[in-house]
Design an enzyme around this catalytic site. Structure first.
Site, PDB file in Angstrom:
ATOM      1  N   LYS A 294     -27.735  63.583  27.854  1.00  0.00           N
ATOM      2  CA  LYS A 294     -27.077  62.281  28.079  1.00  0.00           C
ATOM      3  C   LYS A 294     -28.055  61.387  28.804  1.00  0.00           C
ATOM      4  O   LYS A 294     -28.946  61.866  29.506  1.00  0.00           O
ATOM      5  CB  LYS A 294     -25.839  62.473  28.961  1.00  0.00           C
ATOM      6  CG  LYS A 294     -24.835  61.352  28.833  1.00  0.00           C
ATOM      7  CD  LYS A 294     -23.933  61.585  27.658  1.00  0.00           C
ATOM      8  CE  LYS A 294     -22.953  60.460  27.439  1.00  0.00           C
ATOM      9  NZ  LYS A 294     -21.888  60.860  26.506  1.00  0.00           N
TER      10      LYS A 294
ATOM     11  N   ASP B  10     -22.609  55.124  23.987  1.00  0.00           N
ATOM     12  CA  ASP B  10     -21.525  55.525  24.888  1.00  0.00           C
ATOM     13  C   ASP B  10     -21.032  54.191  25.472  1.00  0.00           C
ATOM     14  O   ASP B  10     -21.260  53.140  24.855  1.00  0.00           O
ATOM     15  CB  ASP B  10     -22.047  56.493  25.975  1.00  0.00           C
ATOM     16  CG  ASP B  10     -20.930  57.235  26.710  1.00  0.00           C
ATOM     17  OD1 ASP B  10     -20.460  58.266  26.216  1.00  0.00           O
ATOM     18  OD2 ASP B  10     -20.509  56.767  27.798  1.00  0.00           O
TER      19      ASP B  10
HETATM   20  N1  GLU Z   1     -21.164  59.316  23.700  1.00  0.00           N
HETATM   21  C1  GLU Z   1     -20.430  60.121  22.768  1.00  0.00           C
HETATM   22  C2  GLU Z   1     -19.891  61.353  23.459  1.00  0.00           C
HETATM   23  O1  GLU Z   1     -19.520  61.280  24.611  1.00  0.00           O
HETATM   24  C3  GLU Z   1     -21.193  60.396  21.492  1.00  0.00           C
HETATM   25  C4  GLU Z   1     -22.500  61.073  21.629  1.00  0.00           C
HETATM   26  C5  GLU Z   1     -23.325  61.150  20.346  1.00  0.00           C
HETATM   27  O2  GLU Z   1     -22.846  60.709  19.305  1.00  0.00           O
HETATM   28  O3  GLU Z   1     -24.441  61.666  20.418  1.00  0.00           O
HETATM   29  O4  GLU Z   1     -19.737  62.405  22.895  1.00  0.00           O
END
Ligand code: GLU
Length: 452
Positions: A132, A172
């Site tokens: 992340k 996100d």
């Molecule tokens: N931000 C999204 C999550 O919390 C998607 C992450 C992604 O698609 O890599 O899962």
């Protein structure tokens, strides 16, 4: 033979150590507690997991990158933000997870999100590790040109750490199609590579997957429907409260409506809207996606069925279902008490860790079906993995095909969580089921790959 209580004591020690070694990261501590507290049965049943410091390695990111992001605003003033990418675990595949641009972002927040992502991604059954990133940059009120300059500066450092086989960011909170476009453009310019699989959430015309924007919200509704089915009910005719008004909330409302439920709320940091007739999605999309405005203007423009409640929380509105789709810790004990009093049947998390531990406990005690985010909102990252697959094959699938795969993945996540909970004497406890099932898949891969 290790007993469950010996294992629990060892986990408690580890949690204390995590708090010591990671000071001032309350969200990370919360996420670690939430997972580790449910692992005692599996660690006691499978002693091979205890040996090579598996849990100790799992809570320590493989790599953490922190960097300066300087950029110039429209007045020519130099601004400095902080950039983060936490590459948490790559036992199952390249690090995968979104980027969050929000003033509340700090290392602890990114670590909590990255830690959750490991288990979520494992639950999808696809080959993606957990990571992340993000920044404390606030895109609200910034011009397109400012957002572009910020994204270009952010990528000027990030590009050296990512790649289609290494680490694949996505969106996100605060990072949607516009930001992914600017980030991708700068990556392509610096590297001189058309490497579509380096980012997901791209535009459909240049490597993005159909249904990716809808996937998190749609997937959460499918998960909620599966929990209801387990209890002999369905979505038809149910009233739902949804918080947030971003991408997850919008497509949650869309899917609820399509399946015959009545989604009556949405919100932002200024308050919430309640609309007896059900949220008018065209109007909400116009305000949020086109005008980048606030939800109070929804109530102004919608007419008599809707009202705006400044400073209020959607959880006070009576409903059968609650789908928190805004941000972490947005549903606390008082909210859970109100929901229970009003007869809520299921709570399914579209956001990451939106329900506080005390609230989760209350809901579960009251017999409410509770779908934790790492299972319920996994549809977004699952379709990201499908986007990567399409990119590798240089092809694109129809929306019908992607939706079908998404539905299969969500059903299978639900079944896995449900069966795992039963296997470990916690029937109906999706938190335990999700944590243990995600853990087993990552732990097996880590065991096979040795102490690294
Ligand atoms: N931000 C999204 C999550 O919390 C998607 C992450 C992604 O698609 O890599 O899962």
């Amino acid at each position: 033979m290790t007993t469950r209580s010996e294992t629990r004591t060892a986990l408690d020690h580890l949690l204390t150590e995590i708090e010591h070694r990671n000071p001032a990261q309350p969200e990370f501590h919360q996420a670690a507690h939430e997972v580790l507290e449910t692992l005692a049965p599996v660690l006691a049943a499978r002693p091979e997991y205890a040996e090579p410091g598996l849990v100790e390695r799992l809570v320590e990111p493989e790599r953490q990158v922190l960097f300066r992001v300087p950029w110039q605003d429209d007045q020519g003033r130099v601004r400095v933000n902080r950039g983060f990418r936490v590459e948490f675990n790559s036992a199952l595949g390249p690090y995968k997870g979104g980027l969050r641009f929000h003033p509340s972002v700090n290392l602890g927040v990114i670590k909590f999100l990255g830690f959750e992502q490991i288990f979520k991604n494992a639950l999808t059954g696809l080959g993606i590790g957990g990571g992340k990133g993000g920044s404390d940059f606030d895109p609200h009120g910034r011009s397109d040109a400012e957002v572009m300059r910020f994204c270009q500066s952010f990528m000027t450092e990030l590009y050296r750490h990512i790649g289609e086989h290494t680490d694949v960011p996505a969106g996100d909170i605060g990072v949607g199609g516009r930001e992914i476009g600017y980030l991708f453009g700068q990556y392509r310019r610096i590297t001189n590579r058309w490497e579509a699989g380096v980012l997901t959430g791209k535009g459909a015309g240049w490597g993005g997957s159909l249904i990716r924007p809808e996937a998190t919200g749609y997937g959460n509704v499918l998960f909620a429907a599966a929990m209801l089915r387990e209890r002999g009910e369905d979505l038809e005719g149910q009233t739902a409260v949804v918080s947030g008004s971003g991408n997850v909330a919008i497509y949650t409302i869309e899917k609820l409506t399509a399946l015959g439920a009545n989604a009556v709320t949405c919100s932002d940091s200024s308050g919430y809207v309640v609309d007896e007739k059900g949220i008018d999605l065209d109007l909400l999309k116009q305000i949020k996606e086109v005008e980048r405005g606030r939800v109070d203007s929804y109530a102004e423009r919608r007419g008599a069925s809707a009202r705006f409640v400044p400073g209020g929380r959607v959880w006070e509105v009576p409903a059968d279902l609650a789908l928190p789709s805004a941000t972490q810790n947005e549903l606390d004990e008082n909210d859970a008490t109100a929901l229970i009093r009003n007869g809520v049947k299921a709570v399914s998390e579209g956001a990451n860790m939106p329900t506080t531990p005390e609230a989760v406990h209350l809901l579960q005690q009251a017999g409410v079906a509770f779908g934790p985010g790492k299972a319920a909102n996994a549809g977004g990252v699952a379709v990201s993995a499908l986007e990567m697959a399409q990119n590798h094959a240089r092809t694109s699938w129809t929306s019908a095909r992607v939706e079908e795969e998404l539905a299969e993945i969500m059903t299978s996540i639900h079944t896995t969580c449900h069966e795992t909970a039963e296997r470990y004497d916690a029937p109906g406890d999706y938190v335990t089921g999700a944590n243990i099932a995600g853990f087993e898949r990552v732990a097996d891969a880590m065991l096979a790959q040795g102490v690294i």
